[in-house]
Design a protein around this motif. Structure first.
Motif, short mmCIF file in Angstrom:
data_model
loop_
_atom_site.label_atom_id
_atom_site.label_comp_id
_atom_site.label_asym_id
_atom_site.label_seq_id
_atom_site.Cartn_x
_atom_site.Cartn_y
_atom_site.Cartn_z
N PRO A 10 0.82 -1.22 0.00
CA PRO A 10 0.00 0.00 0.00
C PRO A 10 0.85 1.27 0.00
CG PRO A 10 -0.65 -1.45 1.81
CD PRO A 10 0.54 -2.06 1.16
N ILE A 11 1.99 1.25 0.68
CA ILE A 11 2.87 2.42 0.71
C ILE A 11 3.34 2.75 -0.70
CG2 ILE A 11 5.16 3.21 1.45
CD1 ILE A 11 3.23 3.31 3.73
N LYS A 12 3.76 1.72 -1.45
CA LYS A 12 4.21 1.95 -2.82
C LYS A 12 3.10 2.56 -3.67
CE LYS A 12 6.71 -1.25 -4.89
NZ LYS A 12 7.23 -2.55 -5.34
N MET A 69 11.60 -14.87 -0.61
CA MET A 69 10.69 -15.45 -1.61
C MET A 69 9.59 -14.48 -2.04
SD MET A 69 12.16 -18.34 -1.88
CE MET A 69 11.06 -19.32 -2.85
N THR A 70 9.94 -13.24 -2.34
CA THR A 70 8.95 -12.28 -2.81
C THR A 70 9.59 -11.27 -3.74
OG1 THR A 70 7.26 -10.71 -2.14
CG2 THR A 70 9.25 -10.73 -0.85
N ASP A 71 8.77 -10.62 -4.53
CA ASP A 71 9.25 -9.57 -5.41
C ASP A 71 8.86 -8.19 -4.87
OD1 ASP A 71 6.54 -9.69 -5.82
OD2 ASP A 71 6.66 -9.62 -7.99
N LEU A 72 8.99 -8.04 -3.57
CA LEU A 72 8.60 -6.80 -2.90
C LEU A 72 9.31 -5.59 -3.50
CD1 LEU A 72 7.00 -5.62 -0.49
CD2 LEU A 72 9.04 -5.93 0.87
N ILE A 73 10.59 -5.74 -3.74
CA ILE A 73 11.37 -4.68 -4.36
C ILE A 73 11.72 -5.14 -5.77
CG2 ILE A 73 13.46 -3.27 -4.22
CD1 ILE A 73 11.56 -2.82 -1.88
#
Length: 106
Positions: free
Chosen positions: A55-57, A79-83
């Motif tokens: 949500p911040i992004k 294990m994520t594509d957060l960045i």
């Protein structure tokens, strides 16, 4: 009386939320268009990091604001594509001059 209140993650996340509130509230005025935090995800569980970051992004994107955050590898959830690659402006490393801030050793 000295306390270590500012060392906690709740304090850091509340501070980040307050910063975001100010930037959104003044986004249509002559005001800062960026925010900076150091290791805002430190110490959080991976699922909280993901719930907090997505949500911040979106909000920063919606209001055309820039979010500058310093992270180390262990701050990122596994294990994520957060960045995403497009989110990273500079990846610092000390193995050569190209990965150093200002391209120089101090």
């Amino acid at each position: 009386l000295k306390t270590s209140e500012s060392q906690g993650t709740s304090y850091n996340n509340n501070s980040a939320s307050f910063d975001l509130f100010l930037l959104v509230n003044y986004s249509d005025k002559l005001f800062y268009k960026f925010d900076y935090h150091n290791r805002i995800l430190k110490g959080l569980e991976d699922r909280i990091k993901i719930k907090y970051t997505h949500p911040i992004k979106e909000v920063y994107k919606e209001y055309d604001l820039q979010y500058i955050v310093i992270l180390i590898d262990s701050d990122l959830p596994k294990m994520t594509d957060l960045i995403e690659g497009k989110d990273v402006c500079l990846k610092l490393k000390d193995s050569d001059e190209d990965g150093k801030l200002f391209m120089k050793s101090f």
